[in-house]
Design a protein around this motif. Structure first.
Motif, PDB file in Angstrom:
ATOM      1  N   ARG A 268       7.801  -9.800   6.345  1.00 24.02           N
ATOM      2  CA  ARG A 268       8.405  -8.745   5.523  1.00 24.02           C
ATOM      3  C   ARG A 268       7.535  -7.486   5.585  1.00 24.02           C
ATOM      4  NH1 ARG A 268       8.852 -11.616  -0.157  1.00 24.02           N
ATOM      5  NH2 ARG A 268       6.625 -11.782   0.351  1.00 24.02           N
ATOM      6  N   LEU A 269       8.196  -6.349   5.454  1.00 30.06           N
ATOM      7  CA  LEU A 269       7.469  -5.084   5.549  1.00 30.06           C
ATOM      8  C   LEU A 269       7.271  -4.462   4.157  1.00 30.06           C
ATOM      9  CD1 LEU A 269       6.367  -2.973   7.655  1.00 30.06           C
ATOM     10  CD2 LEU A 269       8.592  -1.837   7.421  1.00 30.06           C
ATOM     11  N   HIS A 270       6.025  -4.152   3.804  1.00 33.07           N
ATOM     12  CA  HIS A 270       5.702  -3.510   2.524  1.00 33.07           C
ATOM     13  C   HIS A 270       5.386  -2.037   2.795  1.00 33.07           C
ATOM     14  CE1 HIS A 270       5.070  -7.479   0.521  1.00 33.07           C
ATOM     15  NE2 HIS A 270       4.865  -7.842   1.769  1.00 33.07           N
ATOM     16  N   VAL A 271       6.128  -1.151   2.153  1.00 25.32           N
ATOM     17  CA  VAL A 271       5.928   0.277   2.406  1.00 25.32           C
ATOM     18  C   VAL A 271       5.460   0.980   1.131  1.00 25.32           C
ATOM     19  CG1 VAL A 271       6.989   2.408   3.240  1.00 25.32           C
ATOM     20  CG2 VAL A 271       7.797   0.200   4.109  1.00 25.32           C
ATOM     21  N   TYR A 272       4.298   1.635   1.222  1.00 24.83           N
ATOM     22  CA  TYR A 272       3.745   2.384   0.087  1.00 24.83           C
ATOM     23  C   TYR A 272       3.747   3.866   0.447  1.00 24.83           C
ATOM     24  CZ  TYR A 272       1.952  -2.290  -0.873  1.00 24.83           C
ATOM     25  OH  TYR A 272       1.853  -3.627  -1.090  1.00 24.83           O
ATOM     26  N   GLU A 273       4.197   4.689  -0.485  1.00 23.49           N
ATOM     27  CA  GLU A 273       4.148   6.135  -0.263  1.00 23.49           C
ATOM     28  C   GLU A 273       3.623   6.769  -1.546  1.00 23.49           C
ATOM     29  OE1 GLU A 273       7.907   8.097   0.024  1.00 23.49           O
ATOM     30  OE2 GLU A 273       7.079   9.859   1.015  1.00 23.49           O
ATOM     31  N   TRP A 274       2.719   7.742  -1.429  1.00 23.01           N
ATOM     32  CA  TRP A 274       2.161   8.335  -2.640  1.00 23.01           C
ATOM     33  C   TRP A 274       1.740   9.781  -2.457  1.00 23.01           C
ATOM     34  CZ3 TRP A 274      -0.436   4.934   0.479  1.00 23.01           C
ATOM     35  CH2 TRP A 274      -1.665   5.368   0.992  1.00 23.01           C
ATOM     36  N   ILE A 275       1.605  10.448  -3.581  1.00 22.77           N
ATOM     37  CA  ILE A 275       1.035  11.795  -3.582  1.00 22.77           C
ATOM     38  C   ILE A 275       0.310  11.992  -4.915  1.00 22.77           C
ATOM     39  CG2 ILE A 275       3.265  12.798  -4.360  1.00 22.77           C
ATOM     40  CD1 ILE A 275       2.349  15.393  -2.841  1.00 22.77           C
ATOM     41  N   TYR A 294       6.988   2.054  -3.928  1.00 16.71           N
ATOM     42  CA  TYR A 294       6.787   0.816  -3.172  1.00 16.71           C
ATOM     43  C   TYR A 294       8.143   0.244  -2.772  1.00 16.71           C
ATOM     44  CZ  TYR A 294       6.214  -4.202  -2.480  1.00 16.71           C
ATOM     45  OH  TYR A 294       6.282  -5.476  -1.983  1.00 16.71           O
ATOM     46  N   GLU A 295       8.256  -0.135  -1.493  1.00 16.74           N
ATOM     47  CA  GLU A 295       9.505  -0.752  -1.009  1.00 16.74           C
ATOM     48  C   GLU A 295       9.176  -2.027  -0.269  1.00 16.74           C
ATOM     49  OE1 GLU A 295      11.564   1.953   1.557  1.00 16.74           O
ATOM     50  OE2 GLU A 295      11.916   3.419  -0.033  1.00 16.74           O
ATOM     51  N   LEU A 296      10.047  -3.006  -0.435  1.00 13.74           N
ATOM     52  CA  LEU A 296       9.914  -4.243   0.322  1.00 13.74           C
ATOM     53  C   LEU A 296      11.135  -4.374   1.229  1.00 13.74           C
ATOM     54  CD1 LEU A 296       8.392  -6.973   0.749  1.00 13.74           C
ATOM     55  CD2 LEU A 296       9.797  -7.909  -1.097  1.00 13.74           C
ATOM     56  N   HIS A 297      10.884  -4.559   2.522  1.00 10.42           N
ATOM     57  CA  HIS A 297      11.984  -4.721   3.489  1.00 10.42           C
ATOM     58  C   HIS A 297      11.936  -6.120   4.081  1.00 10.42           C
ATOM     59  CE1 HIS A 297      12.997  -0.357   3.747  1.00 10.42           C
ATOM     60  NE2 HIS A 297      11.756  -0.258   3.297  1.00 10.42           N
ATOM     61  N   ASP A 298      13.069  -6.796   4.028  1.00  7.73           N
ATOM     62  CA  ASP A 298      13.151  -8.138   4.584  1.00  7.73           C
ATOM     63  C   ASP A 298      14.314  -8.174   5.577  1.00  7.73           C
ATOM     64  OD1 ASP A 298      12.603 -10.744   5.037  1.00  7.73           O
ATOM     65  OD2 ASP A 298      13.288 -11.495   3.091  1.00  7.73           O
ATOM     66  N   HIS A 305      12.653  -2.004  -4.652  1.00  3.98           N
ATOM     67  CA  HIS A 305      12.090  -0.657  -4.690  1.00  3.98           C
ATOM     68  C   HIS A 305      11.704  -0.296  -6.122  1.00  3.98           C
ATOM     69  CE1 HIS A 305      12.642   3.846  -5.155  1.00  3.98           C
ATOM     70  NE2 HIS A 305      11.537   3.685  -4.482  1.00  3.98           N
ATOM     71  N   ASN A 306      10.543   0.331  -6.265  1.00  3.29           N
ATOM     72  CA  ASN A 306      10.146   0.833  -7.573  1.00  3.29           C
ATOM     73  C   ASN A 306       9.194   2.008  -7.380  1.00  3.29           C
ATOM     74  OD1 ASN A 306      10.152   0.903 -10.355  1.00  3.29           O
ATOM     75  ND2 ASN A 306       9.659  -1.275 -10.572  1.00  3.29           N
ATOM     76  N   ALA A 307       9.077   2.838  -8.405  1.00  8.68           N
ATOM     77  CA  ALA A 307       8.148   3.968  -8.318  1.00  8.68           C
ATOM     78  C   ALA A 307       7.469   4.156  -9.671  1.00  8.68           C
ATOM     79  CB  ALA A 307       8.894   5.231  -7.913  1.00  8.68           C
ATOM     80  N   LYS A 317      -6.831   2.394  -0.255  1.00  7.52           N
ATOM     81  CA  LYS A 317      -7.558   1.204  -0.699  1.00  7.52           C
ATOM     82  C   LYS A 317      -6.939   0.580  -1.949  1.00  7.52           C
ATOM     83  CE  LYS A 317     -12.097   2.633   0.888  1.00  7.52           C
ATOM     84  NZ  LYS A 317     -12.089   4.045   0.431  1.00  7.52           N
ATOM     85  N   ASN A 318      -6.336   1.408  -2.811  1.00  4.74           N
ATOM     86  CA  ASN A 318      -5.854   0.829  -4.072  1.00  4.74           C
ATOM     87  C   ASN A 318      -4.326   0.854  -4.240  1.00  4.74           C
ATOM     88  OD1 ASN A 318      -5.180   3.433  -4.806  1.00  4.74           O
ATOM     89  ND2 ASN A 318      -6.767   3.650  -6.372  1.00  4.74           N
ATOM     90  N   ALA A 319      -3.597   1.417  -3.263  1.00  2.00           N
ATOM     91  CA  ALA A 319      -2.139   1.550  -3.415  1.00  2.00           C
ATOM     92  C   ALA A 319      -1.471   0.196  -3.650  1.00  2.00           C
ATOM     93  CB  ALA A 319      -1.547   2.225  -2.179  1.00  2.00           C
TER      94      ALA A 319
END
Ligand SMILES: [Zn+2]
Length: 426
Positions: A268-275, A294-298, A305-307, A317-319
């Motif tokens: 599964r793919l874990h995607v983190y995006e931040w600013i 944060y998104e989880l793709h399966d 998905h949540n933000a 390091k902490n995302a």
């Protein structure tokens, strides 16, 4: 973990008992049949042993062995009738019960039992959420909230949670309550602000990160958190944060947001995006917050998905930890409220409503029993063995009640040992 003597049944019971002994008994001397201590401790015992109703508890107490066990285990010298219990608990100011939660917490902390709850090396995570625990069309009191023609009681609860721990530690409860002469209804967010102040009062030095849903990711609540020296990771729904999301989208178009992708063993793919450093809203004095998605793709599909908005600076390091902490919020709903409602605690059951504090005091005593059980789950090997053997909580407490009907026990440990290995008793 070294000596757990101060987390034993007797030690924890003594905390409750000594706080209760210090409560001023406002009743008229001539009318007092039962000591106030006996009244409160009987109600606590009823919750501790998960009797389904006050009536069933009373019935159980008609048997000599049961009252005898109640005396040795809870120090109750005479069991009050249901009306007496309801009257006394109705007048009891709940602020007298609140310090026991802090007593239990400090003992757990002293035993190093909370080290496993640390996050970002030095913080503890407190989840906050509201829930109803009473609803009726007819029965009501002056403190009831009125919603769509129904009378309701709600609380906002704070509890220590951790992504890797199933047990939750109750911290503070705040009633959402109407007070006389106020025509405006109290609301969850105001109760939440009072809760934060109390939380700081009982835990002046505790490094806390608050997690909560989108209702709380608003400026006044965030300002309350800053004032009480608490950090936060709060759900930020797009529809609640239009201005913030415009900033995020603008930054994304300029490739100014950071991104991290990680594939787990299941593929599964874990995607983190931040600013970091975006304004929470369009106000001139808007707090600057850090935004994380944060998104989880399966199998090529987005399954979660949540933000969140946070005040902790986000980096690669902490995302991941930040998202897992933000996701912990559900634990207060699942592991606390649902357990209290569905796993033998009968929290929505009407033990009694009263005119003043009865239903909230029953809630607090129930929560305190839950707290004590959580401590045993974390630290008491004998209790853990009993739970394992009997499978469900419900069957454990059924067994405990049956054993108390048949034998007189000198203490809690002997009772547990016999539930675990019945043949030993003789
Ligand atoms: Zn009410």
């Amino acid at each position: 973990m070294h000596s757990k003597k101060h987390l034993s049944f007797a030690a924890l019971r003594d905390f409750v008992s000594s706080r209760v002994k210090n409560i001023p008994d406002g009743r008229q001397e001539s009318k007092v049949v039962h000591r106030f201590h006996d009244v409160v401790m009987s109600a606590f015992a009823m919750m501790f042993f998960q009797d389904p109703s006050l009536l069933q508890f009373q019935k159980r107490m008609e048997e000599a062995r049961q009252t005898s066990n109640l005396k040795t285990l809870f120090g109750v010298s005479s069991v009050p009738r249901d009306t007496c219990m309801r009257e006394a608990l109705d007048r009891l100011d709940p602020k007298h019960l609140a310090p026991v939660f802090a007593d239990f917490f400090h003992e757990l902390q002293r035993s190093k039992g909370l080290e496993q709850y640390r996050a970002f090396t030095r913080f503890y995570v407190a989840a906050i959420d509201g829930s109803g625990y009473f609803s009726s069309e007819k029965l009501h009191c002056p403190g009831c909230l009125v919603k769509k023609g129904r009378y309701e009681h709600q609380i906002v609860q704070a509890a220590l949670v951790h992504p890797g721990k199933r047990q939750v530690i109750p911290l503070c409860s705040e009633e959402v309550r109407n007070t006389d002469g106020r025509d405006k209804q109290d609301c969850e967010i105001n109760a939440g602000k009072r809760l934060i102040k109390n939380l700081r009062k009982y835990h002046p030095h505790l490094p806390l990160v608050i997690v909560a849903d989108s209702l709380y990711s608003k400026q006044p609540f965030i300002e309350t958190l800053a004032k009480e020296r608490m950090r936060f990771v709060l759900v930020a729904k797009e529809e609640d944060h239009k201005v913030l999301m415009e900033y995020v989208e603008g930054a994304r178009a300029l490739k100014e947001t950071s991104r991290l992708e990680a594939r787990d063993v299941k593929g599964r793919l874990h995607v983190y995006e931040w600013i970091n450093g975006v304004p929470l809203n369009g106000n001139d004095d808007a707090p600057s917050v850090n935004w994380l998605s944060y998104e989880l793709h399966d199998k090529g599909k987005r399954t979660y998905h949540n933000a969140w908005v946070a005040d902790l600076p986000i980096d690669e390091k902490n995302a991941e930890e930040l998202a897992s902490i933000g996701r912990c919020r559900w634990k207060i709903e699942n592991e606390t409220f649902n357990t209290l409602k569905n796993q033998g605690y009968h929290i929505e059951h009407n033990f009694g409503h009263g005119e003043e504090h009865l239903s909230f005091n029953f809630f607090l005593l129930n929560l305190l029993a839950f707290f004590m059980h959580q401590i045993f789950e974390l630290t008491d090997h004998l209790y853990q063995a009993c739970r394992e053997k009997l499978g469900t909580k419900r069957s454990l407490w059924e067994n405990l009640r049956v054993f108390m009907r048949s034998f007189i026990f000198p203490d809690w440990e002997t009772l547990l040992r016999n539930v675990h290995t019945p043949s030993d008793f003789g």
